[in-house]
Design a protein around this motif. Structure first.
Motif, PDB file in Angstrom:
ATOM      1  N   MET A 159       0.852  -1.182   0.000  1.00 22.48           N
ATOM      2  CA  MET A 159       0.000   0.000   0.000  1.00 22.48           C
ATOM      3  C   MET A 159       0.891   1.235   0.000  1.00 22.48           C
ATOM      4  N   ILE A 160       0.326   2.370  -0.412  1.00 26.10           N
ATOM      5  CA  ILE A 160       1.000   3.657  -0.353  1.00 26.10           C
ATOM      6  C   ILE A 160       0.685   4.296   0.996  1.00 26.10           C
ATOM      7  N   ALA A 161       1.713   4.866   1.621  1.00 27.28           N
ATOM      8  CA  ALA A 161       1.546   5.497   2.925  1.00 27.28           C
ATOM      9  C   ALA A 161       2.497   6.681   3.038  1.00 27.28           C
ATOM     10  N   ILE A 162       2.228   7.531   4.026  1.00 32.19           N
ATOM     11  CA  ILE A 162       3.114   8.650   4.347  1.00 32.19           C
ATOM     12  C   ILE A 162       3.774   8.310   5.681  1.00 32.19           C
ATOM     13  N   ASP A 163       5.033   7.914   5.605  1.00 33.27           N
ATOM     14  CA  ASP A 163       5.761   7.403   6.777  1.00 33.27           C
ATOM     15  C   ASP A 163       7.184   7.951   6.728  1.00 33.27           C
ATOM     16  N   PRO A 164       7.374   9.241   7.048  1.00 35.26           N
ATOM     17  CA  PRO A 164       8.686   9.866   6.846  1.00 35.26           C
ATOM     18  C   PRO A 164       9.788   9.204   7.675  1.00 35.26           C
ATOM     19  N   ALA A 165      10.944   9.051   7.047  1.00 35.12           N
ATOM     20  CA  ALA A 165      12.079   8.400   7.703  1.00 35.12           C
ATOM     21  C   ALA A 165      12.788   9.326   8.674  1.00 35.12           C
ATOM     22  N   GLU A 166      12.607  10.621   8.505  1.00 32.92           N
ATOM     23  CA  GLU A 166      13.261  11.581   9.389  1.00 32.92           C
ATOM     24  C   GLU A 166      12.365  12.792   9.591  1.00 32.92           C
ATOM     25  N   ALA A 167      12.633  13.518  10.669  1.00 33.99           N
ATOM     26  CA  ALA A 167      11.856  14.722  10.964  1.00 33.99           C
ATOM     27  C   ALA A 167      12.250  15.845  10.013  1.00 33.99           C
ATOM     28  N   GLY A 168      11.316  16.761   9.807  1.00 32.29           N
ATOM     29  CA  GLY A 168      11.617  17.894   8.939  1.00 32.29           C
ATOM     30  C   GLY A 168      10.376  18.676   8.586  1.00 32.29           C
ATOM     31  N   GLY A 169      10.460  19.450   7.520  1.00 31.80           N
ATOM     32  CA  GLY A 169       9.346  20.247   7.048  1.00 31.80           C
ATOM     33  C   GLY A 169       8.384  19.423   6.218  1.00 31.80           C
ATOM     34  N   PRO A 170       7.382  20.066   5.644  1.00 27.28           N
ATOM     35  CA  PRO A 170       6.395  19.330   4.843  1.00 27.28           C
ATOM     36  C   PRO A 170       7.009  18.516   3.706  1.00 27.28           C
ATOM     37  N   GLU A 171       8.189  18.899   3.258  1.00 24.54           N
ATOM     38  CA  GLU A 171       8.807  18.205   2.123  1.00 24.54           C
ATOM     39  C   GLU A 171       9.199  16.757   2.442  1.00 24.54           C
TER      40      GLU A 171
END
Length: 325
Positions: A1-13
């Protein structure tokens, strides 16, 4: 499945779509094919590394969603299989599939779209548990809510008017104050141009019965100055600071109650109790089309960056929602 799971902290990018395994529902849980997910300020904090998910919660962002139940874990509510539900989750909503405890799900009535349903759980659970349960708001009372055009603020206006409250809100511009009045607020104060304490006293000379505060910091003593005798102050966030100087003599003289809560880390039985209260008291309003969330904008899941930027810029009124289609 497609998900939003950022590997690191940061801005919206950092919110780039990635592939993740479809989760497996555990005991008492449901697997939901997500149609839409609400975007909330805690999501922004988690993305920035300032609000880690509670133990055992997925690192995938998102605290609320709506979709179709497609599978059950052992003991999951079989009545919901194949039905559209809205769900409060501790994480995982920014994905094509998510799991949720049965006790944190509410069937979506035909009067609501899936986008509207996805915008409801976090605000409904928060406002109900803090304004009506902890704050003991009762018909005929006057309430002060900061952030009146936020997701929480707009839901507080809508629920407050539905249950016979007089709603005073603050907002950050004349246009936002106008929108708050259109939504149903009885009085709106531009906190950037007006002293909200003086404005509250002019509108409600005896003071307000409850303050629902998501600002914290130096707002706390000013909020207490707005309260009537036996007033209740409920803290749900602290954007201007987590500490404040407390006017103890005023608190004693007015016999004030100061309380607050955090929802995300509470256990399933607690959230189920709130769900049950909402089903009894609020679901009939949803089913009749008498209560709908204020939707600011929608973004596709792959543009979670844009959704976070919209929420972060502060110009939104109501909820920002991600869609899976």
């Amino acid at each position: 499945m497609i998900a939003i799971d950022p590997a690191e902290a940061g801005g919206p990018e950092v919110l780039q779509p990635v592939e993740r395994p479809v989760p497996t529902p555990g005991p008492g849980e449901l697997l939901i094919k997500v149609a839409a997910a609400g975007v909330n300020r805690p999501d922004l904090m988690q993305r920035a590394g300032k609000y880690p998910p509670p133990p055992r919660a997925p690192s995938i962002l998102g605290l609320e969603l709506a979709g179709e139940v497609v599978a059950l874990g052992e003991g999951g509510d079989a009545r919901l299989l194949g039905r559209p539900v809205m769900a409060l989750v501790a994480g995982g909503a920014y994905a094509e599939y998510a799991v949720a405890p049965s006790g944190q799900c509410i069937a979506v009535p035909p009067a609501l779209s899936m986008v509207e349903a996805a915008a409801l759980p976090e605000t409904l659970f928060t406002v109900w548990s803090n304004l009506f349960e902890r704050g003991r708001a009762a018909p005929g009372e006057t309430i002060l809510v900061h952030g009146g055009t936020s997701g929480i603020g707009t839901m507080a206006i809508l629920l407050g008017k539905a249950f016979g409250l007089t709603m005073i809100v603050t907002a950050g511009s004349p246009d936002k104050c106008r929108r708050a009045l259109e939504i149903g607020a009885d009085h709106a104060i531009d906190y950037k141009a007006q002293d909200f304490v003086a404005e509250v006293k002019a509108f409600a000379p005896d003071g307000v019965h409850v303050v629902l505060d998501m600002v914290g910091g130096d707002y706390l003593p000013r909020n207490l100055a707005c309260l009537a005798e036996e007033g209740r102050h409920v803290s749900i966030a602290s954007r201007r600071g987590a500490t404040a100087e407390l006017p103890i003599a005023l608190m004693m003289r007015k016999r004030l109650t100061l309380t607050g809560s955090m929802l995300r880390a509470r256990d399933v039985p607690f959230k189920t109790a709130i769900r049950d209260a909402l089903v009894q008291s609020v679901w009939p309003l949803l089913a009749a089309g008498k209560l709908k969330p204020i939707i600011d904008s929608t973004f596709p899941l792959r543009d979670a960056t844009g959704a976070h930027a919209r929420l972060e810029d502060g110009d939104h009124v109501g909820k920002v929602v991600l869609t899976m289609g």
